[in-house]
Design a protein around this motif. Structure first.
Motif, PDB file in Angstrom:
ATOM      1  N   GLY A 401     -45.965 -26.386  31.943  1.00  9.87           N
ATOM      2  CA  GLY A 401     -46.512 -25.459  30.959  1.00  9.87           C
ATOM      3  C   GLY A 401     -47.017 -24.180  31.597  1.00  9.87           C
ATOM      4  O   GLY A 401     -46.775 -23.073  31.092  1.00  9.87           O
ATOM      5  N   TRP A 402     -47.725 -24.305  32.720  1.00  9.91           N
ATOM      6  CA  TRP A 402     -48.221 -23.095  33.395  1.00  9.91           C
ATOM      7  C   TRP A 402     -47.074 -22.295  34.007  1.00  9.91           C
ATOM      8  O   TRP A 402     -47.124 -21.049  34.032  1.00  9.91           O
ATOM      9  CB  TRP A 402     -49.245 -23.474  34.462  1.00  9.91           C
ATOM     10  N   HIS A 403     -46.043 -22.978  34.474  1.00  9.04           N
ATOM     11  CA  HIS A 403     -44.871 -22.269  34.979  1.00  9.04           C
ATOM     12  C   HIS A 403     -44.219 -21.457  33.855  1.00  9.04           C
ATOM     13  O   HIS A 403     -43.868 -20.271  34.034  1.00  9.04           O
ATOM     14  CB  HIS A 403     -43.877 -23.281  35.558  1.00  9.04           C
ATOM     15  N   ALA A 404     -44.074 -22.097  32.697  1.00  3.67           N
ATOM     16  CA  ALA A 404     -43.495 -21.391  31.556  1.00  3.67           C
ATOM     17  C   ALA A 404     -44.361 -20.209  31.143  1.00  3.67           C
ATOM     18  O   ALA A 404     -43.850 -19.124  30.806  1.00  3.67           O
ATOM     19  CB  ALA A 404     -43.320 -22.362  30.384  1.00  3.67           C
ATOM     20  N   ARG A 405     -45.670 -20.394  31.174  1.00  2.00           N
ATOM     21  CA  ARG A 405     -46.594 -19.303  30.841  1.00  2.00           C
ATOM     22  C   ARG A 405     -46.390 -18.123  31.790  1.00  2.00           C
ATOM     23  O   ARG A 405     -46.382 -16.960  31.372  1.00  2.00           O
ATOM     24  CB  ARG A 405     -48.023 -19.827  30.957  1.00  2.00           C
ATOM     25  N   ALA A 406     -46.211 -18.417  33.072  1.00  2.00           N
ATOM     26  CA  ALA A 406     -45.990 -17.353  34.051  1.00  2.00           C
ATOM     27  C   ALA A 406     -44.693 -16.611  33.761  1.00  2.00           C
ATOM     28  O   ALA A 406     -44.640 -15.367  33.834  1.00  2.00           O
ATOM     29  CB  ALA A 406     -45.962 -17.940  35.456  1.00  2.00           C
ATOM     30  N   LEU A 407     -43.643 -17.352  33.414  1.00  2.00           N
ATOM     31  CA  LEU A 407     -42.368 -16.695  33.123  1.00  2.00           C
ATOM     32  C   LEU A 407     -42.466 -15.825  31.870  1.00  2.00           C
ATOM     33  O   LEU A 407     -41.843 -14.751  31.797  1.00  2.00           O
ATOM     34  CB  LEU A 407     -41.279 -17.757  32.958  1.00  2.00           C
ATOM     35  N   GLY A 417     -50.700 -11.229  35.168  1.00  2.00           N
ATOM     36  CA  GLY A 417     -50.875 -12.394  34.309  1.00  2.00           C
ATOM     37  C   GLY A 417     -50.007 -13.562  34.754  1.00  2.00           C
ATOM     38  O   GLY A 417     -50.421 -14.726  34.682  1.00  2.00           O
ATOM     39  N   ALA A 418     -48.787 -13.258  35.228  1.00  2.00           N
ATOM     40  CA  ALA A 418     -47.906 -14.316  35.729  1.00  2.00           C
ATOM     41  C   ALA A 418     -48.539 -15.001  36.934  1.00  2.00           C
ATOM     42  O   ALA A 418     -48.539 -16.235  37.042  1.00  2.00           O
ATOM     43  CB  ALA A 418     -46.545 -13.734  36.091  1.00  2.00           C
ATOM     44  N   LYS A 419     -49.102 -14.218  37.837  1.00  8.06           N
ATOM     45  CA  LYS A 419     -49.715 -14.804  39.037  1.00  8.06           C
ATOM     46  C   LYS A 419     -50.955 -15.623  38.672  1.00  8.06           C
ATOM     47  O   LYS A 419     -51.217 -16.675  39.271  1.00  8.06           O
ATOM     48  CB  LYS A 419     -50.064 -13.704  40.034  1.00  8.06           C
TER      49      LYS A 419
END
Length: 889
Positions: A401-407, A417-419
Motif C-alpha cells: 500500500g505504501w509503495h502504491a502511495r509513493a507511485l 511525497g513519494a519519498k
C-alpha cells in the motif's frame, strides 16, 4: 431399513479423525459380511470411503462412495455424493466433483444437510470461490452448534478458519482454528486436532507471525506422528511449511522444501496439492532470482490448476508467471500491452474469486506495468485501490500500500511525497523486523522492504545528490545487523540437537538424518530465539561524516549498474561506475586465480585484480593514503579488497553498512584480556597459541580437550580480543551452519547466539570465514556477520581459503601489532605492507579483510618487519604452526 445399524455406522464415521485405520477395518468388516439390508451396506461403503480418503487414498475411496450412492437411503446418498466430490477433487476430476456436489444439493433431506452443506462450502473454497464459500460456512456453523454436532463443528471451523486466512481476516481465522483444535482435543480426535494446529500454523505464517506459526506446525507434526503420520496430511504440512518459509523471506529453504516434496518417493500427496507445491516452488525460484525457472514452474502449475477446474488458482499461477517474466525482461524492454492485459485479467479473476490479499499484490504489479507502458489512467486506478490498504492486513499488504502511495505521488509530480510514503513503508518493515527473534528472520524481512528501498534509491540517483543516495542506499542494506543483539536463548533441546548433528557427521551418517537434524535446529531457532530489541534509527549522515578520519565509499547496484558515493568530512561525490557485467567477469577471474595461488598450484588473478582496480577504484579519485571505509553491495561482498593494487597495504575497514560502522564505533584501546583458542586436527595450532600467548601476557588459552564449545562460549564475552585457530566450514546453502571445529563438536553460528556479551575484536583466520552469503536487500549471513550480530565490533578474517603455515606466520605478526596497541584495520594494513615483496605471503595477506566498525584514536602501530629467511628457517625447524588451509579449512 436397519436404522440402528445405519445410525451406528454414521457415528463410526465421526471417529475417522481419531483412528482412521480402525474405522476402515470396522467398515470393511460390515461390507465383507454382506448384510442383506442394502442401506446398511451402503452406509458402510460410505464410511469406508471416508476412512480411505482420510488415510490419503482418495482414488480408492471413489468406488466405495459410488456403491453407497447406488444403494443408500436418501441421507446416505446425499452424504456419499458430497464426499465423492471431495475425493474427485483430490484426484483431479474437477468436472466430476462439480457434478456430484450439485446432485448432492438437489433437494437433500434435512438430516443430510449437516453432511452436504459443509462439503459444498469446502468445494467452493477448493475451487477458489472464497466469498461464496464463506456465506455457506457462516450458515452451517450455527446449524452444527444448535444440533450439538461437535465433530462436524470442529471440521467446519477448521475449514472456515483456513478460508478466512486466505482472505486476510486473521483474527477470525485464528479464533476458528484455535476453537477447532480445542474441540478436537476434547473429543480425542487426534487427526482433526493435528489438522487444526496445521492450519493455525498456516494462518500465523500468512500474517507473518513466524515463530507462532512454527510452534503450531510443531504441534501438528507431533499430533500427526501420534496417529501414524498419514501421508497426505504430512505432505500438505511440508507444502505449508514451505509457504511459511517464503513469508519469512527464507526463499532458499522454501525452494529446498518444495523440491524435496516433489521428488520421486516423497510422502504421498494428491494431485491438487502437488500442483500447489509447484506454485510454491515457482514463487521460491522467483524470490531466489531464478526468473526462468519461476516462469516454467508457474506455467506448469497453471496448467495443473486449469485441468482441475481451479480458476482463481490459475490466475494466481499466472500472476507469478508474469512477475517472473517482468524480472527476466525488465532490463531489456518495457512491458508490452499484451503483458498489461494479462495482468489485468489476473486481477479480475482474483477479485472474482474473493482473494483480496493476492488481488492486492497483483493489482500493485498491474499498476507498475501500466505506468511503465504509459497507461497512466489505468495505473492510477489500480494503485489507488492498493494504496487504500496501507493501514490494514499483513505487513506485505501494508508495504504494498505504501509503495502504491509513493507511485501515485510520483504520478502527481510530488517527489517529496513519494519519498515520505516510501519512508513510512520502510519504517513499517523495520518495526516488524525489530519484533523478530532470530537472525535469519531479521535478514529475511528485507524481502518486504526491497522494492521500497529500490524505488527510493532510483529517485535519489535521478536527483543526483550524493548524500541523499547514501541515505537511500543505507535503507536497503544490512538492516538486521543494525538491530540490538538478540538476547541469548535457553533451549536444552536445541543444544541436544546440535550435539546429535555433530555426532552424526563424525560417524559419517546418512544425509537424511543430517538433513532432519539441521531442519530441527533451524526450526527451533526460528521458533524460539531470544528476546528482540527495538528498531534502530537510520543513518545519521552528519554524525557519520564527523567521525570519518579518511574516506567512506558506499557502493550501490541498481538495474545492473554500479554506483558509488564517496564521502569525506568536507565533500561528497556520486560516481557512476558502469555496468556490473565486466565487474562480475573480472571478480570470477580474480577469485579463481587467487584460490589456485593460495592452494599452492600456480599464480593467478593479478591481471583481473588490476582490471577491477581500474573499474572500481580508479574512477573514485581517492587520496593516495588515509583511512578508507568500504561498504560493498551485491557481488562486491565476495571481493578480497586488499587484492586490488590501489588498496593493498592501505588501512581499510569493510562495513556491511555505514550505519553499523558508525553506530558501533568506539575509542580503540589495547586489549586488556585476551582469549586464544586452538581447535583440533591442526598439528601446529597449539604451538601457534603458545606463540601468541607470548605476545599477550596473561592471555587465557583453551587448547586440546579444554577447547570445548561451552568453554569458548562462556569465555567469549569476557575478553577484549579473541583469536580462534580452528578448522572452518563455510555453508553458502545455509550460512548459519557455517562452523568452527572445537574439541568436542562444531560451534555453529546458531549456537553462537547463546554467548553472553561480545569482545570488541575477533581474529578468525579460518577458511572463507570472512565471506558472507548475500540475501535480498544486501542482508548478510555467515560466520563474520554472526559475530557482528552478537555485538563484536571488528572481525579480521579471510574471504578465501588460506594456507596453513603462511597464515600462521602472518597471524603472529598481526598480533605483534595488536599487542602494541594498533586497531585491527591498522594492524592488518601494517602486516600487508611488511610482506608486500614476498610472493608467498602477499596473496595470503590480500585474502584478509577487517570487517566491522570504526575504531577511533588508536595508537600508531609499530613497523612490522618483513619475515626474514633466518626466522623462516627457525619456524621450519619448530613444530608446524597451522591454521585451516585449502585442503582442510
Amino acid at each position: 431399513m436397519d436404522e440402528p445399524t445405519v445410525t451406528a455406522l454414521r457415528t463410526l464415521a465421526e471417529l475417522r479423525h481419531r483412528d482412521p485405520e480402525s474405522v476402515r477395518a470396522r467398515s470393511a468388516a460390515v461390507i465383507e459380511a454382506a448384510p442383506p439390508d442394502a442401506t446398511v451396506r451402503a452406509a458402510a461403503e460410505w464410511v469406508h470411503g471416508l476412512a480411505l480418503h482420510e488415510l490419503g487414498h482418495a482414488g480408492a475411496a471413489v468406488a466405495h462412495y459410488r456403491a453407497a450412492v447406488r444403494d443408500g437411503d436418501a441421507v446416505t446418498t446425499a452424504a456419499a455424493r458430497a464426499s465423492l466430490a471431495m475425493s474427485l477433487l483430490a484426484v483431479g476430476d474437477a468436472a466430476g466433483a462439480r457434478r456430484e456436489i450439485g446432485l448432492a444439493r438437489r433437494d437433500p433431506p434435512a438430516a443430510a444437510l449437516r453432511y452436504v452443506e459443509p462439503l459444498w462450502a469446502v468445494h467452493l473454497q477448493r475451487t477458489g470461490r472464497l466469498d461464496d464459500a464463506l456465506v455457506v460456512f457462516d450458515r452451517v456453523v450455527p446449524l452444527l452448534d444448535r444440533e450439538g454436532d461437535r465433530p462436524g463443528l470442529a471440521r467446519t471451523l477448521l475449514n472456515r478458519g483456513t478460508l478466512l486466512a486466505y482472505q486476510g481476516r486473521f483474527d477470525r481465522a485464528v479464533s476458528d482454528l484455535a476453537r477447532s483444535e480445542s474441540l478436537a482435543a476434547e473429543l480425542g480426535h487426534g487427526l482433526l486436532s493435528a489438522m487444526a494446529a496445521h492450519n493455525l500454523g498456516f494462518t500465523e505464517g500468512r500474517r507473518f507471525a513466524i515463530p507462532a506459526g512454527l510452534a503450531a506446525f510443531d504441534r501438528a507434526r507431533a499430533a500427526y506422528r501420534a496417529v501414524g503420520d498419514p501421508p497426505r496430511q504430512v505432505a500438505v504440512l511440508v507444502a505449508d511449511h514451505c509457504e511459511l518459509l517464503l513469508h519469512a523471506g527464507l526463499a532458499r529453504d522454501a525452494r529446498a522444501a518444495a523440491l524435496d516434496a516433489l521428488r520421486p518417493g516423497a510422502a504421498e500427496v494428491d494431485r491438487s496439492h502437488e500442483t500447489e507445491i509447484r506454485l510454491l516452488l515457482a514463487q521460491a525460484h522467483l524470490h531466489c532470482g531464478d526468473a526462468r525457472e519461476a516462469m516454467a514452474e508457474a506455467a506448469r502449475a497453471a496448467d495443473g490448476f486449469r485441468r482441475d477446474g481451479r480458476r482463481p488458482w490459475v490466475a494466481l499461477a499466472r500472476y507469478v508467471e508474469i512477475r517472473a517474466e517482468v524480472l527476466a525482461t525488465e532490463e531489456e524492454r518495457l512491458p508490452d500491452p499484451a503483458l498489461v492485459r494479462r495482468a489485468r485479467d489476473v486481477v479480475r479473476r482474483l477479485d472474482d474469486g474473493g482473494w483480496p490479499t493476492e488481488a492486492a499484490h497483483a493489482r500493485a504489479l498491474l499498476g507498475r506495468l501500466a505506468t511503465a507502458a504509459g497507461d497512466v489512467r489505468s495505473a492510477r486506478r489500480q494503485l489507488a485501490s492498493v494504496a487504500g490498504l496501507r493501514g490494514r492486513g499483513g505487513v506485505d499488504v501494508r508495504t504494498a500500500g505504501w509503495h502504491a502511495r509513493a507511485l501515485l505521488r510520483l504520478a502527481d509530480g510530488d517527489r517529496s511525497g513519494a519519498k515520505r510514503a516510501l519512508r513510512r513503508g520502510l519504517a513499517l518493515v523495520e518495526d516488524h523486523r525489530a519484533a523478530l527473534t532470530a537472525a535469519e528472520l531479521r535478514a529475511g524481512a528485507a524481502v518486504q522492504a526491497h522494492e521500497l528501498a529500490r524505488l527510493g534509491l532510483r529517485l535519489a540517483l535521478a536527483d543526483g545528490r550524493p548524500l541523499e543516495v547514501l541515505r537511500w542506499a543505507e535503507r536497503g542494506r544490512a538492516g538486521a545487523l543494525r538491530l540490538p543483539p538478540i538476547a541469548p536463548p535457553s533451549d536444552d533441546d536445541l543444544t541436544a540437537a546440535l550435539i546429535a548433528l555433530h555426532a552424526e557427521r563424525a560417524a559419517a551418517g546418512g544425509g537424511t538424518r543430517v538433513a532432519a537434524l539441521e531442519a530441527e535446529i533451524k526450526t527451533r531457532t526460528l521458533r524460539s530465539g531470544g528476546a528482540g530489541g527495538g528498531a534502530a534509527p537510520g543513518l545519521d549522515v552528519a554524525a557519520a561524516r564527523a567521525a570519518l578520519t579518511g574516506t567512506l565509499v558506499e557502493f550501490a547496484v541498481l538495474e545492473r549498474r554500479v554506483h558509488a558515493v564517496v564521502v569525506t568530512r568536507t565533500s561528497a561525490r556520486l560516481v557512476d561506475l558502469g555496468a556490473v557485467e565486466p565487474m562480475e567477469r573480472e571478480l570470477a577471474f580474480l577469485l579463481a586465480g587467487h584460490r589456485r595461488r593460495l592452494a599452492g598450484r600456480r599464480a593467478g588473478g593479478d591481471a583481473a585484480a588490476g582490471r577491477l582496480g581500474d573499474l572500481l577504484i580508479a574512477p573514485l579519485g581517492l587520496d593516495a593514503d588515509g583511512d578508507l571505509v568500504v561498504v560493498p553491495a551485491g557481488i562486491l561482498h565476495d571481493l578480497p579488497w586488499a587484492a586490488l593494487p590501489p588498496l593493498y597495504g592501505r588501512r581499510l575497514v569493510v562495513a556491511p553498512s555505514a550505519d553499523l560502522w558508525h553506530r558501533r564505533r568506539r575509542p580503540h584501546r589495547p586489549a586488556g584480556s585476551v582469549l586464544l583458542v586452538a581447535g583440533p586436527g591442526l598439528p601446529g595450532a597449539t604451538a601457534e597459541v603458545r606463540a601468541l600467548a607470548g605476545l599477550h601476557p596473561g592471555a587465557r588459552t583453551l587448547t586440546g580437550p579444554a577447547a570445548t564449545v561451552d568453554a569458548v562460549l562462556a569465555a567469549f564475552g569476557d575478553a577484549d580480543l579473541v583469536h580462534v585457530a580452528a578448522h572452518g566450514h563455510y555453508r553458502s546453502d545455509s550460512p548459519l551452519f557455517s562452523a568452527l571445529e572445537l574439541a568436542d563438536r562444531s560451534l555453529t553460528m546458531y549456537e553462537l547466539e547463546s554467548a553472553v556479551g561480545a569482545p570488541p575484536t575477533v581474529v578468525l583466520p579460518a577458511c572463507d570465514a570472512g565471506r558472507p552469503t548475500v540475501l535480498t536487500g544486501d542482508e548478510l549471513l555467515g560466520t563474520t556477520t554472526a559475530m557482528l550480530a552478537r555485538g563484536v565490533r571488528s572481525v579480521v578474517a579471510p574471504v578465501l581459503p588460506v594456507p596453513d603455515r603462511e597464515t600462521a606466520e602472518l597471524m603472529v605478526e598481526l598480533h605483534r601489532s595488536l599487542a602494541a596497541g594498533a586497531a585491527p584495520s591498522a594492524a592488518l594494513a601494517a602486516v600487508a605492507r611488511a610482506v608486500a615483496d614476498d610472493p608467498g605471503l602477499r596473496p595470503v595477506a590480500a585474502a584478509f579483510v577487517c570487517v566491522g566498525a570504526a575504531e577511533t584514536a588508536d595508537l600508531t602501530p609499530p613497523a612490522v618487519p618483513s619475515p626474514r629467511p633466518d626466522r623462516r628457517a627457525a619456524a621450519a625447524a619448530a613444530p608446524a604452526v597451522s591454521l585451516p588451509g585449502a585442503a582442510g579449512g
